[in-house]
Write an enzyme that holds these catalytic residues in place. Structure first.
Site, PDB file in Angstrom:
ATOM      1  CG  HIS A 116       7.738 -40.364  46.670  1.00 59.18           C
ATOM      2  ND1 HIS A 116       7.356 -41.671  46.875  1.00 59.18           N
ATOM      3  CD2 HIS A 116       6.609 -39.728  46.232  1.00 59.18           C
ATOM      4  CE1 HIS A 116       6.002 -41.661  46.538  1.00 59.18           C
ATOM      5  NE2 HIS A 116       5.783 -40.618  46.091  1.00 59.18           N
ATOM      6  CG  ASP A 118       8.414 -42.803  50.311  1.00 57.66           C
ATOM      7  OD1 ASP A 118       8.744 -42.019  49.611  1.00 57.66           O
ATOM      8  OD2 ASP A 118       7.856 -42.960  51.322  1.00 57.66           O
ATOM      9  CG  ASP A 149       2.313 -42.908  44.897  1.00 56.01           C
ATOM     10  OD1 ASP A 149       3.326 -42.140  44.822  1.00 56.01           O
ATOM     11  OD2 ASP A 149       1.665 -42.959  45.844  1.00 56.01           O
ATOM     12  CD  GLU A 183       4.419 -38.375  48.890  1.00 53.09           C
ATOM     13  OE1 GLU A 183       3.227 -37.646  48.627  1.00 53.09           O
ATOM     14  OE2 GLU A 183       4.270 -39.755  49.090  1.00 53.09           O
ATOM     15  CD  GLU A 184       3.249 -42.786  49.274  1.00 53.07           C
ATOM     16  OE1 GLU A 184       2.465 -42.516  50.045  1.00 53.07           O
ATOM     17  OE2 GLU A 184       3.291 -42.997  48.031  1.00 53.07           O
ATOM     18  CG  ASP A 212       4.261 -38.336  44.185  1.00 58.17           C
ATOM     19  OD1 ASP A 212       3.596 -39.101  43.904  1.00 58.17           O
ATOM     20  OD2 ASP A 212       4.356 -37.765  45.069  1.00 58.17           O
ATOM     21  CG  HIS A 244     -12.661 -65.196  78.530  1.00 57.54           C
ATOM     22  ND1 HIS A 244     -13.799 -64.850  78.165  1.00 57.54           N
ATOM     23  CD2 HIS A 244     -12.222 -66.488  78.189  1.00 57.54           C
ATOM     24  CE1 HIS A 244     -14.384 -66.146  77.676  1.00 57.54           C
ATOM     25  NE2 HIS A 244     -13.342 -67.079  77.635  1.00 57.54           N
ATOM     26  NE  ARG A 359      -5.664 -37.488  52.292  1.00 57.28           N
ATOM     27  CZ  ARG A 359      -4.507 -38.052  51.890  1.00 57.28           C
ATOM     28  NH1 ARG A 359      -3.712 -37.309  51.539  1.00 57.28           N
ATOM     29  NH2 ARG A 359      -4.403 -39.232  51.704  1.00 57.28           N
ATOM     30  CG  HIS A 461      -1.686 -45.146  48.460  1.00 59.40           C
ATOM     31  ND1 HIS A 461      -1.739 -44.147  49.417  1.00 59.40           N
ATOM     32  CD2 HIS A 461      -0.601 -44.582  47.935  1.00 59.40           C
ATOM     33  CE1 HIS A 461      -0.836 -43.186  49.374  1.00 59.40           C
ATOM     34  NE2 HIS A 461      -0.138 -43.453  48.548  1.00 59.40           N
TER      35      HIS A 461
END
Ligand SMILES: CC(C)C[C@H](N)C(=O)NCC(=O)O
Length: 547
Positions: A116, A118, A149, A183-184, A212, A244, A359, A461
């Site tokens: 990728h 991007d 990356d 991809e990102e 990757d 406020h 993940r 990243h």
């Protein structure tokens, strides 16, 4: 005339190859400045897929990639994969996917390289020491957003093919490319394209190669697994406008307080995920896995120093690697709508949305995770008896991937690593996610290998992302060597792709829609991407079951 025994002929051929390999290596060494210049040009394009205001740059990046492959004589197509719907309902064209093909000899093995172009966002004010989109070399490290990356690895593959061409050495295998630009942010639209091209572009592909990811240490590695990613937004809305905090503080129930309260229920300080069903879904660590992790050389002190932390979540290697690769985790990324600028603004934000991700690992299913998380957060919010409104959305639902390390592709990979670096590679998994890896596996049934060239300290990243000149060049040589090693895989040892295809022919449109409805593109209406691509799905009538 006396015929030479076959073994002599094979030996002679291997000498010719070794000779040519040296030529290819010389070519790479002597062209390194051109390779760096190519990376400089690519890094200068701010192809940030997460920022819709940068979409024109992303389109330009895809065109540049196509042009480069075209200039090398590739048969290139820019595939339209449709549009994405933004949260405000607006439709935005997705970057086209570049497919390319170099030579097409039916007697040769065909590999397809996926990558990728991007990138993640990168801003000087985030703490970069150099301009993120201006490639800057310091002590052999080339810094810039997207270097590791995944722009340098994609270019390294392109240069590997180019080197064969430049020296008039026939490519040992047919080479195809699929290069995407989303991809990102979850590879929006790509799953559908893979499905649509299973029986066309992907039909004669024997193997898929992905580069990757990164090494674990200074030792080169082959990667056999990635975690998936369920990315959520939890939005809480209260008053009709910001208030406020002196005037209204104490009178209203604040969305931010609610949000922090429910976020705090996701994970314990010791890293235990508190959402019921998540930990229970994970396969226990096997003795074999334990041994594999135990045998990997990994310096915990070095890892700590690299990250600049004084303590890690686990203080033994096996637990740490297992939690990096094969257990799920929760990360909280940010809060939209929260005050985050310098200074002392005293406001009660009316609407805040937390972004967090889980993940996940092979035994987990994104759709199940979505239900578990949504129900859990709704219950936690209900306990607060708040009058505010909560909306939970899963924005990315990318699955994990796991390969068989006994596959011939990994044998060939080990040989290529040995040839270039003269060491055995680490066999590792990756904690990050490459959404399309599992799709390739499920839809095509082809063998997949991940062959990283990024360094362990590249800072993907992060601020100051880099790739070293060494990894870039040796990585190019690795790819050159790997194309040769793959061509040496005997036909008889290849998994029978014909057999796999026969197995895959009995599923109909229902199967196709079932698959697509689980894919990122269709996960969430009103979230990131909801609209099917405009392209035709030629092969839908024979959409495959998961083999
Ligand atoms: C190390 C990852 C697999 C690299 C990949 N390009 C990536 O960043 N994917 C998205 C993610 O959030 O993991």
């Amino acid at each position: 005339m006396k015929l030479l025994p076959l073994s002599c002929v094979l030996h002679a051929l291997s000498i010719v190859h070794a000779f040519r390999y040296d030529h290819l290596v010389e070519h790479v060494n002597s062209h390194q400045d051109q390779y760096v210049q190519a990376l400089r040009e690519w890094v200068s394009v701010e192809s940030d897929s997460s920022d819709v205001s940068k979409r024109a740059e992303l389109h330009r990046m895809m065109e540049m990639t196509a042009d480069k492959l075209r200039a090398m004589g590739g048969n290139v197509t820019l595939v339209d994969i449709g549009e994405q719907q933004l949260p405000n309902g607006e439709m935005l064209a997705l970057p086209k996917v570049v497919t390319a093909q170099f030579i097409s000899d039916p007697l040769k093995t065909t590999v397809c390289v996926y990558g990728h172009v991007d990138v993640q966002p990168g801003k000087l004010e985030d703490g970069w020491a150099t301009e993120p989109y201006n490639l800057t070399e310091i002590n052999g490290n080339m810094h810039g957003r997207g270097t590791s990356d995944n722009k340098a690895p994609v270019l390294a593959w392109i240069h590997a093919v180019e080197a064969y061409q430049a020296l008039n050495i026939e490519l040992p295998v047919n080479v195809k490319f699929i290069i995407e630009g989303m991809e990102e942010t979850g590879s929006n639209g790509l799953d559908a394209m893979v499905v649509a091209q299973r029986d066309t572009f992907l039909l004669d592909v024997d193997y898929i190669i992905i580069s990757d990811c990164g090494w674990l240490s200074l030792r080169p590695a082959l990667t056999y697994g990635t975690r998936g990613n369920c990315y959520f937004s939890a939005e809480i809305e209260g008053a009709k406008q910001d208030l406020h905090s002196g005037v209204y503080g104490g009178t209203v129930i604040e969305p931010m307080t609610d949000l922090i309260g429910i976020l705090d229920t996701l994970i314990s300080p010791s890293g235990k995920i508190l959402i019921p069903g998540i930990r229970e879904a994970v396969d226990p660590l096997t003795d074999e896995e334990w041994k594999t992790y135990q045998d990997i050389e990994f310096d915990m002190e070095n890892y700590k120093n690299k990250l600049g932390v004084t303590e890690l979540m686990y203080n033994n290697k096996v637990d740490l690697l297992a939690h990096m690769w094969r257990y799920p985790t929760v990360s909280i990324h940010g809060i939209e709508g929260a005050f985050s600028a310098p200074g002392t603004k005293t406001v009660i934000p009316a609407k805040v949305a937390a972004k967090f991700s889980i993940r996940q690992v092979p035994s987990m299913d994104p759709e199940v995770v979505k239900k578990q998380v949504t129900e859990y957060l709704e219950a936690a919010f209900a306990r607060r008896k708040s009058p505010n409104k909560l909306k939970v959305t899963m924005m990315i639902g990318a699955k994990p991937w796991l390969a068989n390390t006994q596959h011939v592709l990994y044998e060939a990979g080990k040989k290529a690593v040995k040839r270039v670096f003269n060491v055995e590679p680490d066999m590792i998994r990756e904690g990050g996610t490459i959404p399309v890896a599992r799709t390739f596996q499920d839809v095509t049934g082809k063998g997949i290998i991940m062959m990283p060239i990024g360094g362990f300290d590249d800072g993907m990243h992060s601020q100051n992302e880099k790739i070293s000149r060494y990894n870039y060049l040796e990585g190019t040589k690795l790819f050159i060597a790997y194309l040769h090693e793959v061509s040496q895989i005997q036909k008889s040892r290849r998994p029978d792709s014909q057999h796999q295809l026969t197995l895959l022919t009995h599923v109909d449109m229902v199967g196709l829609h079932a698959f697509l409805s689980q894919s990122t593109l269709f996960v969430e209406k009103g979230a990131v991407c909801t609209r099917p691509p405009r392209m035709t799905v030629e092969s839908s009538a024979s959409f495959p079951a998961v083999p």
